[in-house]
Design a protein around this motif. Structure first.
Motif, PDB file in Angstrom:
ATOM      1  N   MET A 193       0.851  -1.172   0.000  1.00 44.49           N
ATOM      2  CA  MET A 193       0.000   0.000   0.000  1.00 44.49           C
ATOM      3  C   MET A 193       0.890   1.226   0.000  1.00 44.49           C
ATOM      4  O   MET A 193       1.797   1.388   0.820  1.00 44.49           O
ATOM      5  CB  MET A 193      -0.907   0.029   1.233  1.00 44.49           C
ATOM      6  CG  MET A 193      -1.932  -1.108   1.278  1.00 44.49           C
ATOM      7  SD  MET A 193      -2.968  -1.031   2.751  1.00 44.49           S
ATOM      8  CE  MET A 193      -3.810   0.509   2.433  1.00 44.49           C
ATOM      9  N   VAL A 194       0.646   2.147  -0.958  1.00 44.84           N
ATOM     10  CA  VAL A 194       1.481   3.318  -1.160  1.00 44.84           C
ATOM     11  C   VAL A 194       0.645   4.562  -0.891  1.00 44.84           C
ATOM     12  O   VAL A 194      -0.491   4.666  -1.345  1.00 44.84           O
ATOM     13  CB  VAL A 194       2.062   3.350  -2.581  1.00 44.84           C
ATOM     14  CG1 VAL A 194       2.886   4.609  -2.791  1.00 44.84           C
ATOM     15  CG2 VAL A 194       2.902   2.107  -2.833  1.00 44.84           C
ATOM     16  N   GLU A 195       1.221   5.513  -0.171  1.00 48.23           N
ATOM     17  CA  GLU A 195       0.543   6.761   0.140  1.00 48.23           C
ATOM     18  C   GLU A 195       1.214   7.882  -0.660  1.00 48.23           C
ATOM     19  O   GLU A 195       2.446   7.990  -0.682  1.00 48.23           O
ATOM     20  CB  GLU A 195       0.639   7.051   1.634  1.00 48.23           C
ATOM     21  CG  GLU A 195      -0.041   8.345   2.020  1.00 48.23           C
ATOM     22  CD  GLU A 195       0.140   8.674   3.493  1.00 48.23           C
ATOM     23  OE1 GLU A 195      -0.813   9.160   4.103  1.00 48.23           O
ATOM     24  OE2 GLU A 195       1.257   8.436   4.027  1.00 48.23           O
ATOM     25  N   SER A 196       0.416   8.701  -1.291  1.00 48.10           N
ATOM     26  CA  SER A 196       0.937   9.848  -2.036  1.00 48.10           C
ATOM     27  C   SER A 196       0.780  11.099  -1.195  1.00 48.10           C
ATOM     28  O   SER A 196      -0.235  11.280  -0.506  1.00 48.10           O
ATOM     29  CB  SER A 196       0.167  10.008  -3.356  1.00 48.10           C
ATOM     30  OG  SER A 196       0.376   8.890  -4.185  1.00 48.10           O
ATOM     31  N   TYR A 197       1.814  11.985  -1.264  1.00 51.01           N
ATOM     32  CA  TYR A 197       1.749  13.238  -0.527  1.00 51.01           C
ATOM     33  C   TYR A 197       2.590  14.266  -1.260  1.00 51.01           C
ATOM     34  O   TYR A 197       3.310  13.943  -2.214  1.00 51.01           O
ATOM     35  CB  TYR A 197       2.246  13.024   0.909  1.00 51.01           C
ATOM     36  CG  TYR A 197       3.734  12.742   1.012  1.00 51.01           C
ATOM     37  CD1 TYR A 197       4.630  13.771   1.322  1.00 51.01           C
ATOM     38  CD2 TYR A 197       4.241  11.457   0.794  1.00 51.01           C
ATOM     39  CE1 TYR A 197       5.992  13.520   1.399  1.00 51.01           C
ATOM     40  CE2 TYR A 197       5.579  11.211   0.870  1.00 51.01           C
ATOM     41  CZ  TYR A 197       6.471  12.240   1.174  1.00 51.01           C
ATOM     42  OH  TYR A 197       7.801  11.994   1.242  1.00 51.01           O
ATOM     43  N   ARG A 198       2.545  15.531  -0.827  1.00 50.81           N
ATOM     44  CA  ARG A 198       3.325  16.605  -1.433  1.00 50.81           C
ATOM     45  C   ARG A 198       4.356  17.105  -0.418  1.00 50.81           C
ATOM     46  O   ARG A 198       4.025  17.408   0.725  1.00 50.81           O
ATOM     47  CB  ARG A 198       2.400  17.746  -1.878  1.00 50.81           C
ATOM     48  CG  ARG A 198       3.086  18.800  -2.715  1.00 50.81           C
ATOM     49  CD  ARG A 198       2.052  19.800  -3.256  1.00 50.81           C
ATOM     50  NE  ARG A 198       1.142  19.165  -4.204  1.00 50.81           N
ATOM     51  CZ  ARG A 198       1.415  18.993  -5.487  1.00 50.81           C
ATOM     52  NH1 ARG A 198       2.586  19.381  -5.966  1.00 50.81           N
ATOM     53  NH2 ARG A 198       0.535  18.416  -6.272  1.00 50.81           N
ATOM     54  N   ASP A 199       5.584  17.178  -0.881  1.00 54.52           N
ATOM     55  CA  ASP A 199       6.668  17.631  -0.009  1.00 54.52           C
ATOM     56  C   ASP A 199       6.390  19.045   0.467  1.00 54.52           C
ATOM     57  O   ASP A 199       6.186  19.948  -0.354  1.00 54.52           O
ATOM     58  CB  ASP A 199       7.996  17.577  -0.771  1.00 54.52           C
ATOM     59  CG  ASP A 199       9.186  17.752   0.161  1.00 54.52           C
ATOM     60  OD1 ASP A 199       9.214  18.763   0.891  1.00 54.52           O
ATOM     61  OD2 ASP A 199      10.070  16.883   0.146  1.00 54.52           O
ATOM     62  N   PRO A 200       6.357  19.293   1.791  1.00 52.22           N
ATOM     63  CA  PRO A 200       6.022  20.630   2.286  1.00 52.22           C
ATOM     64  C   PRO A 200       7.072  21.692   1.954  1.00 52.22           C
ATOM     65  O   PRO A 200       6.780  22.887   1.934  1.00 52.22           O
ATOM     66  CB  PRO A 200       5.894  20.415   3.797  1.00 52.22           C
ATOM     67  CG  PRO A 200       6.696  19.195   4.084  1.00 52.22           C
ATOM     68  CD  PRO A 200       6.600  18.323   2.859  1.00 52.22           C
ATOM     69  N   VAL A 201       8.326  21.284   1.657  1.00 53.31           N
ATOM     70  CA  VAL A 201       9.391  22.259   1.371  1.00 53.31           C
ATOM     71  C   VAL A 201       9.456  22.576  -0.112  1.00 53.31           C
ATOM     72  O   VAL A 201       9.341  23.731  -0.550  1.00 53.31           O
ATOM     73  CB  VAL A 201      10.750  21.734   1.886  1.00 53.31           C
ATOM     74  CG1 VAL A 201      11.863  22.733   1.558  1.00 53.31           C
ATOM     75  CG2 VAL A 201      10.705  21.469   3.388  1.00 53.31           C
ATOM     76  N   SER A 202       9.618  21.519  -0.906  1.00 58.99           N
ATOM     77  CA  SER A 202       9.765  21.744  -2.356  1.00 58.99           C
ATOM     78  C   SER A 202       8.437  21.808  -3.098  1.00 58.99           C
ATOM     79  O   SER A 202       8.367  22.325  -4.198  1.00 58.99           O
ATOM     80  CB  SER A 202      10.628  20.626  -2.943  1.00 58.99           C
ATOM     81  OG  SER A 202       9.978  19.369  -2.804  1.00 58.99           O
ATOM     82  N   GLY A 203       7.365  21.248  -2.471  1.00 58.39           N
ATOM     83  CA  GLY A 203       6.065  21.228  -3.140  1.00 58.39           C
ATOM     84  C   GLY A 203       5.937  20.142  -4.176  1.00 58.39           C
ATOM     85  O   GLY A 203       4.935  20.088  -4.894  1.00 58.39           O
ATOM     86  N   GLN A 204       6.917  19.258  -4.312  1.00 60.85           N
ATOM     87  CA  GLN A 204       6.889  18.187  -5.292  1.00 60.85           C
ATOM     88  C   GLN A 204       6.108  16.985  -4.739  1.00 60.85           C
ATOM     89  O   GLN A 204       6.146  16.710  -3.536  1.00 60.85           O
ATOM     90  CB  GLN A 204       8.316  17.748  -5.643  1.00 60.85           C
ATOM     91  CG  GLN A 204       9.151  18.829  -6.296  1.00 60.85           C
ATOM     92  CD  GLN A 204       8.563  19.268  -7.634  1.00 60.85           C
ATOM     93  OE1 GLN A 204       8.086  18.435  -8.403  1.00 60.85           O
ATOM     94  NE2 GLN A 204       8.589  20.572  -7.890  1.00 60.85           N
ATOM     95  N   PRO A 205       5.405  16.249  -5.625  1.00 62.33           N
ATOM     96  CA  PRO A 205       4.684  15.049  -5.173  1.00 62.33           C
ATOM     97  C   PRO A 205       5.666  13.937  -4.802  1.00 62.33           C
ATOM     98  O   PRO A 205       6.686  13.738  -5.470  1.00 62.33           O
ATOM     99  CB  PRO A 205       3.825  14.674  -6.379  1.00 62.33           C
ATOM    100  CG  PRO A 205       4.520  15.290  -7.551  1.00 62.33           C
ATOM    101  CD  PRO A 205       5.203  16.528  -7.060  1.00 62.33           C
TER     102      PRO A 205
END
Length: 540
Positions: A1-13
């Protein structure tokens, strides 16, 4: 199971592994893969775990069919009750419970009209009863609902008219009557019965409809009330009642005496009516004598004594009257021959009155010229012999006049053309159709009530049923559907029924199903073709 998120510093997925399926227990892993559509990725041991856990087995549950409820037509009516706002209006002015009772009575009046006492039992076989939680109503509940409807009918009517303002400028008005079962009705009286039931008490009611066929108002009168006496009270405060500022009152010739027309003008209404029979015949005779060329046209108008008249031709009725004139001519001739051969001929005046009475019976007084010959009998006394001759020119004129009728209006030619006036007058057929629906489809008669308030409430109930029928009819006509609404709803109601599916063990309700036969399926397709499937009709 994989969770997707956005990096809070760079904003990259970014993605991160939360849980590996290989580490889950075999049963949970198999269920998760199967749930998300990965059946082809299941391993044999995972399949076996699911089978052992009983995930692919259905519980053995025996069922049986419970009560059946007449259904599809009732369902369509309930949806239109809500869409038209009629149900909300009833609950607003009558309360939730009484509003629901009147809704059920209107539904039964359309689908299976009968006495109010029979509605107590019939309601238990309707969809309303099922949807209301199988709540039983006694007959006293129905009668209390009728009493409250009679008390608040004007508020209900005004709110309906405000929600559905009349389109166009015509107020079509006509009277009809219905007969009673007994002879003790408070509003009952003897008069000209439309159903030819001169042996029964009747009650009169006047119906106002708009140009778009929707009923606007109904007034109840004691049986035998003259038509002209109902106009003033019906159209008092018409702007507030019917929510219109400009209107034309259209009525037949039974209400068009001069006094009534003056009162109508005084109320701010324009009018288009026919002439009373005697006035029309006298005026037609006069203009045929003075201006016979007017009768060579299909439609013409003229002014007489500052009144505007429109001369219209009615082909079908004209030829029918012409045939009747020829029959009356033959009967009048035979009656005059009989009088001519009568031995009772010593009194000239009596002989003349006998002849005139015979001609009046057959409407032939203007077509025959009478004279008398004097002779003496064997005793030397004076005797009289009737002589008669047909005035062929007058007879032809009478036949020609029979093809025409006169309309009168206070509107000028710039405000209303003669063709428009004739078309507006012909719109009275819409009121006649409403009366036909009242009597043929809604079974408004015989009336089984005695008290005045119950008689009125019975007629008001039929008015609400008529309004709903005309509302549905308007929706269907816009789609090109021309069938009669009540008959089609009754047909759907009897062909497509709703059944309860109950648990065999505890009798619990599991689901509701429509019957599955070929007739029901064809009815379902028809309901769908009429555009009623968009109203959440339960599927087969």
């Amino acid at each position: 199971m994989v969770e997707s998120y956005r990096d809070p510093v760079s904003g990259q997925p970014r993605n991160r592994t939360v849980q590996k399926l290989e580490k889950l227990p075999i049963l949970e892993r198999g269920r998760l893969i199967f749930k998300h559509g990965g059946q082809k990725y299941l391993q044999p041991e995972e399949w076996q775990a699911l089978v052992d856990a009983g995930d692919f087995t259905q519980p053995d549950q025996s069922t049986y069919i419970g009560d059946s409820f007449r259904g599809a037509g009732n369902w369509v009516l309930l949806q239109h009750f809500g869409e038209s706002g009629l149900e909300q209006v009833l609950k607003k002015h009558l309360g939730n419970k009484v509003g629901a009772v009147i809704r059920d009575m209107v539904t039964l009046q359309i689908l299976d009209a009968d006495s109010k006492l029979s509605y107590v039992k019939k309601r238990q076989h309707t969809l309303n009863y099922l949807l209301d939680g199988k709540q039983n109503y006694g007959e006293d509940v129905f009668y209390r609902g009728l009493d409250k409807l009679e008390q608040h009918f004007e508020q209900v009517r005004d709110t309906i008219n405000a929600n559905h303002p009349a389109s166009g400028r015509l107020l079509l008005y006509d009277l009809s009557n219905s007969y009673f079962c007994g002879s003790r009705a408070e509003l009952g009286g003897y008069g000209d019965s439309k159903e030819k039931r001169y042996d029964r008490y009747i009650v009169s009611y006047g119906l106002v409809t708009s140009e778009d066929d929707l009923p606007l108002d109904i007034k109840v009168w004691k049986g035998g009330t003259a038509d002209v006496r109902t106009v003033t009270r019906t159209f008092a405060d018409w702007k507030e009642k019917y929510h219109t500022s400009k209107a034309i009152w259209v009525a037949d010739r039974s209400m068009s005496d001069q006094d009534t027309l003056e009162k109508v003008k005084g109320m701010g209404l324009s009018y288009i009516t026919g002439l009373p029979a005697a006035s029309q015949l006298a005026l037609l005779d006069q203009i045929h004598e003075d201006c016979p060329e007017l009768f060579d046209q299909q439609l013409t108008e003229f002014t007489e004594d500052k009144h505007r008249y429109i001369l219209c031709r009615h082909h079908q009725k004209g030829y029918r009257r012409e045939m009747q004139n020829h029959r009356n001519l033959r009967k009048a001739y035979e009656a005059l021959k009989k009088i001519q051969a009568s031995p009772q001929n010593s009194n000239k005046e009596k002989l003349y009155h006998r002849a005139m009475k015979a001609l009046e019976n057959y409407h032939q007084t203007k077509c025959w010229e009478l004279s008398f010959e004097t002779f003496q009998d064997k005793r030397g006394k004076d005797r009289y012999r009737l002589s008669f001759r047909l005035n062929r020119q007058q007879f032809k004129a009478q036949n020609m006049i029979g093809h025409y009728y006169l309309l009168q209006t206070d509107l000028t030619g710039k405000e209303l053309t003669a063709r428009e006036a004739r078309q507006y007058y012909k719109s009275l057929i819409k009121v006649e159709r409403c009366f036909r629906t009242f009597k043929s489809d809604l079974d408004i008669r015989p009336i089984r009530h005695r008290k005045a308030n119950r008689i009125k409430s019975h007629i008001y109930l039929n008015f609400l049923a008529l309004w709903l029928v005309k509302y549905i009819e308007k929706q269907w006509r816009s789609k090109g559907i021309t069938c009669e609404v009540p008959q089609k709803l009754k047909e759907w109601d009897s062909r497509m029924m709703l059944h309860e599916i109950l648990d065999q063990q505890n009798g619990q309700l599991l689901e509701l199903q429509w019957n599955q036969g070929p007739i029901a399926k064809s009815t379902f397709e028809e309901v769908k073709a009429y555009g009623e499937m968009g109203r959440k009709l339960p599927h087969l």
